[in-house]
Design a protein around this motif. Structure first.
Motif, PDB file in Angstrom:
ATOM      1  N   MET A   1      33.251  34.826  34.610  1.00 17.88           N
ATOM      2  CA  MET A   1      33.443  34.968  36.118  1.00 17.88           C
ATOM      3  C   MET A   1      34.875  35.085  36.449  1.00 17.88           C
ATOM      4  SD  MET A   1      32.233  32.501  39.317  1.00 17.88           S
ATOM      5  CE  MET A   1      33.103  32.465  40.741  1.00 17.88           C
ATOM      6  N   GLN A   2      35.366  35.883  37.201  1.00 21.40           N
ATOM      7  CA  GLN A   2      36.654  35.949  37.308  1.00 21.40           C
ATOM      8  C   GLN A   2      37.174  35.320  38.664  1.00 21.40           C
ATOM      9  OE1 GLN A   2      38.588  40.006  38.313  1.00 21.40           O
ATOM     10  NE2 GLN A   2      39.792  39.429  36.790  1.00 21.40           N
ATOM     11  N   ARG A   3      38.173  34.423  38.704  1.00 23.51           N
ATOM     12  CA  ARG A   3      38.380  33.391  39.737  1.00 23.51           C
ATOM     13  C   ARG A   3      39.497  33.646  40.621  1.00 23.51           C
ATOM     14  NH1 ARG A   3      35.010  29.014  39.301  1.00 23.51           N
ATOM     15  NH2 ARG A   3      34.121  28.596  37.389  1.00 23.51           N
ATOM     16  N   HIS A   4      40.150  34.923  40.330  1.00 24.17           N
ATOM     17  CA  HIS A   4      41.361  35.420  40.825  1.00 24.17           C
ATOM     18  C   HIS A   4      41.294  36.832  41.174  1.00 24.17           C
ATOM     19  CE1 HIS A   4      42.616  37.050  37.206  1.00 24.17           C
ATOM     20  NE2 HIS A   4      43.607  37.671  37.763  1.00 24.17           N
ATOM     21  N   ASP A   5      42.096  37.336  42.370  1.00 23.88           N
ATOM     22  CA  ASP A   5      41.972  38.720  42.893  1.00 23.88           C
ATOM     23  C   ASP A   5      43.150  39.492  41.813  1.00 23.88           C
ATOM     24  OD1 ASP A   5      42.420  41.023  43.768  1.00 23.88           O
ATOM     25  OD2 ASP A   5      42.767  40.346  45.887  1.00 23.88           O
ATOM     26  N   PRO A   6      42.537  40.172  41.029  1.00 21.26           N
ATOM     27  CA  PRO A   6      43.913  40.837  39.887  1.00 21.26           C
ATOM     28  C   PRO A   6      44.836  41.858  40.885  1.00 21.26           C
ATOM     29  CG  PRO A   6      41.484  41.648  39.625  1.00 21.26           C
ATOM     30  CD  PRO A   6      41.466  40.795  40.507  1.00 21.26           C
ATOM     31  N   GLN A   7      44.182  42.190  41.865  1.00 20.74           N
ATOM     32  CA  GLN A   7      45.363  43.016  42.474  1.00 20.74           C
ATOM     33  C   GLN A   7      46.568  42.431  43.212  1.00 20.74           C
ATOM     34  OE1 GLN A   7      44.770  46.372  42.247  1.00 20.74           O
ATOM     35  NE2 GLN A   7      43.177  45.497  41.054  1.00 20.74           N
ATOM     36  N   ILE A   8      46.492  40.979  43.297  1.00 18.21           N
ATOM     37  CA  ILE A   8      47.789  40.381  43.843  1.00 18.21           C
ATOM     38  C   ILE A   8      48.648  39.837  42.882  1.00 18.21           C
ATOM     39  CG2 ILE A   8      48.326  38.051  45.147  1.00 18.21           C
ATOM     40  CD1 ILE A   8      45.611  37.946  46.356  1.00 18.21           C
ATOM     41  N   ARG A   9      50.001  40.374  43.127  1.00 15.44           N
ATOM     42  CA  ARG A   9      50.922  40.260  42.337  1.00 15.44           C
ATOM     43  C   ARG A   9      52.272  39.400  43.106  1.00 15.44           C
ATOM     44  NH1 ARG A   9      48.540  44.470  40.061  1.00 15.44           N
ATOM     45  NH2 ARG A   9      49.249  45.701  41.554  1.00 15.44           N
ATOM     46  N   HIS A  10      52.924  38.425  42.544  1.00 13.66           N
ATOM     47  CA  HIS A  10      53.714  37.489  43.206  1.00 13.66           C
ATOM     48  C   HIS A  10      55.134  38.062  42.706  1.00 13.66           C
ATOM     49  CE1 HIS A  10      51.063  35.447  45.677  1.00 13.66           C
ATOM     50  NE2 HIS A  10      50.629  35.120  44.806  1.00 13.66           N
ATOM     51  N   PHE A  11      56.121  37.459  43.325  1.00 11.20           N
ATOM     52  CA  PHE A  11      57.801  37.765  42.817  1.00 11.20           C
ATOM     53  C   PHE A  11      58.407  36.119  42.481  1.00 11.20           C
ATOM     54  CE2 PHE A  11      56.429  41.121  45.297  1.00 11.20           C
ATOM     55  CZ  PHE A  11      56.954  42.376  44.630  1.00 11.20           C
ATOM     56  N   ALA A  12      57.692  35.456  41.836  1.00  9.71           N
ATOM     57  CA  ALA A  12      58.009  34.140  41.362  1.00  9.71           C
ATOM     58  C   ALA A  12      58.707  34.291  40.174  1.00  9.71           C
ATOM     59  CB  ALA A  12      56.997  33.112  41.706  1.00  9.71           C
ATOM     60  N   SER A  13      57.824  34.807  39.235  1.00  5.81           N
ATOM     61  CA  SER A  13      58.240  34.926  37.724  1.00  5.81           C
ATOM     62  C   SER A  13      57.577  35.625  36.929  1.00  5.81           C
ATOM     63  CB  SER A  13      58.110  33.563  37.194  1.00  5.81           C
ATOM     64  OG  SER A  13      58.109  33.583  35.789  1.00  5.81           O
ATOM     65  N   ASP A  14      57.991  36.532  35.916  1.00  2.00           N
ATOM     66  CA  ASP A  14      57.605  37.406  35.067  1.00  2.00           C
ATOM     67  C   ASP A  14      56.354  36.771  34.056  1.00  2.00           C
ATOM     68  OD1 ASP A  14      59.452  36.298  33.760  1.00  2.00           O
ATOM     69  OD2 ASP A  14      60.564  37.960  33.088  1.00  2.00           O
ATOM     70  N   ASN A  15      56.423  35.451  34.350  1.00  2.00           N
ATOM     71  CA  ASN A  15      55.334  34.413  33.495  1.00  2.00           C
ATOM     72  C   ASN A  15      54.103  34.390  34.337  1.00  2.00           C
ATOM     73  OD1 ASN A  15      56.357  33.678  31.169  1.00  2.00           O
ATOM     74  ND2 ASN A  15      57.322  31.927  31.851  1.00  2.00           N
ATOM     75  N   TYR A  16      54.189  34.888  35.481  1.00  5.96           N
ATOM     76  CA  TYR A  16      53.077  34.932  36.455  1.00  5.96           C
ATOM     77  C   TYR A  16      52.190  36.096  35.874  1.00  5.96           C
ATOM     78  CZ  TYR A  16      54.189  31.696  40.312  1.00  5.96           C
ATOM     79  OH  TYR A  16      54.319  30.458  40.936  1.00  5.96           O
ATOM     80  N   ALA A  17      52.563  37.103  35.391  1.00 10.41           N
ATOM     81  CA  ALA A  17      51.784  38.378  35.052  1.00 10.41           C
ATOM     82  C   ALA A  17      50.800  37.919  33.983  1.00 10.41           C
ATOM     83  CB  ALA A  17      52.591  39.455  34.338  1.00 10.41           C
ATOM     84  N   GLY A  18      49.804  38.569  33.822  1.00 11.50           N
ATOM     85  CA  GLY A  18      48.945  38.614  32.608  1.00 11.50           C
ATOM     86  C   GLY A  18      49.249  39.041  31.399  1.00 11.50           C
ATOM     87  N   ALA A  19      48.433  39.467  30.533  1.00  7.22           N
ATOM     88  CA  ALA A  19      48.904  39.943  29.102  1.00  7.22           C
ATOM     89  C   ALA A  19      48.652  41.458  29.201  1.00  7.22           C
ATOM     90  CB  ALA A  19      48.064  39.582  27.921  1.00  7.22           C
TER      91      ALA A  19
END
Length: 356
Positions: A1-19
């Motif tokens: 079950m996916q628990r987040h919206d994969p279309q949302i991207r923030h500008f806090a850190s490149d560590n926020y990105a997935g693989a």
């Protein structure tokens, strides 16, 4: 079950990105069957070949779990117990490692204030004195962050000057390269030009910030600069049993040009955001906004009114850098899109207009 919206991207850190999808595919390819543990697998064997191709035939590689581990293991292997490390006061090892170099490695950090996050031979000399004084930690290593915590980059000539100067004083040079790919992409040079050819002794090679699920590596460029690293990696809890999965990710990143493609894209998205906002400043449409550092890689440092910052945070994640000055940091990653950038720029301009 996916628990987040994969279309949302923030500008806090490149560590926020997935693989990166290519990294996930490499992990899947490495799965199944049995492989020798603790680095005796065929993937780690192949990684050694790739690292030698990238950095030179004397290079040795030691995969680890994270950047903190890479830095602490690398620096500890370079120093006797009485050794000290000269670094910029803004260096990641000083500001964001929760004292791991000091507490885990027992290392004294000798910091120098810099306007742009970059050391120079002259700044190194501010902490290089007192060698041979038993009352002072012996400055034996210079550690630089590439790219720096302020988003600036060292050129190959600047690195060579630092390495030559440090070596002339009997010191070694370590590079915290968690974002070295972004620096190389910005300068249009190879990884070898920023390390081996410049005289760097040991590199903490980044992965997580450029698309890996987890993992970094210690790359020993000067074998005589490091002592006991295999043992240190183990007792500092950075030795992976199923190392094939860490090595497979690093292979995916560095065997071809994935590291460069991803870094170039992240840099380009920050450049796009900076250009859009510079145009808005010039047109008088971004009151109260100014930048504090050049935008050379995938990060921007800006000052804006507190009310505008608060409005932006209603929909976007990003970090304060110097809250007393109203300075924030915005970052892009390998998966940031032009649409993400354009929407964020529009939201920044709207927040500034409402605050004004």
């Amino acid at each position: 079950m996916q628990r987040h919206d994969p279309q949302i991207r923030h500008f806090a850190s490149d560590n926020y990105a997935g693989a990166h999808p290519e990294v996930l595919a490499a992990i899947a390819d490495a799965n199944g069957g049995h492989q020798v543990n603790y680095g005796g697998d065929v993937y780690t064997e192949r990684l050694h070949e790739i690292i030698r191709d990238q950095f030179g035939q004397h290079a040795g590689v030691f995969p680890v779990f994270n950047g903190t581990g890479a830095n602490v293991v690398a620096l500890t292997s370079m120093l006797p117990r009485w050794g000290g490390v000269i670094a910029a006061s803004t260096a990641h090892i000083n500001t964001d490692e929760n004292a791991a170099p000091e507490r885990i490695g027992g290392i004294k950090l000798l910091t120098v204030d810099t306007p742009d996050g970059k050391l120079t031979p002259e700044l190194i000399d501010l902490q290089a004195g007192g060698r041979g004084d038993e009352h002072r930690a012996e400055p034996l290593v210079v550690s630089i962050t590439q790219s720096t915590e302020l988003g600036t980059v060292y050129t190959p000539n600047e690195l060579r000057a630092i390495c030559d100067h440090a070596h002339s004083l009997g010191m070694r040079v370590h590079v915290d390269g968690s974002r070295i790919g972004n620096a190389a992409a910005s300068l249009g040079v190879s990884l070898r030009e920023l390390t081996t050819r410049a005289g760097v002794d040991i590199l903490s090679l980044g992965g997580t910030k450029n698309g890996l699920l987890y993992g970094e590596a210690v790359v020993v460029l000067s074998p005589e600069a490091s002592v006991g690293l295999p043992y240190l990696r183990k007792y500092m809890m950075q030795l992976s049993s199923k190392m094939r999965f860490a090595s497979a990710q690093l292979i995916a990143l560095y065997e071809g040009d994935l590291w460069l493609r991803s870094a170039r894209h992240a840099n380009a998205m920050s450049a796009r955001l900076r250009a859009t906002l510079d145009d808005a400043i010039a047109a008088g449409a971004a009151p109260g906004l100014r930048f504090t550092q050049p935008t050379q890689v995938n990060s921007l440092f800006a000052v804006l009114p507190a009310e505008a910052t608060a409005r932006l945070r209603e929909t976007h994640h990003f970090y304060d850098w110097n809250s007393s000055a109203g300075e924030v940091r915005w970052m892009t990653s390998f998966d940031t899109t032009e649409e993400d950038v354009d929407q964020f720029a529009a939201d920044i301009i709207a927040a500034l207009g409402q605050a004004g």
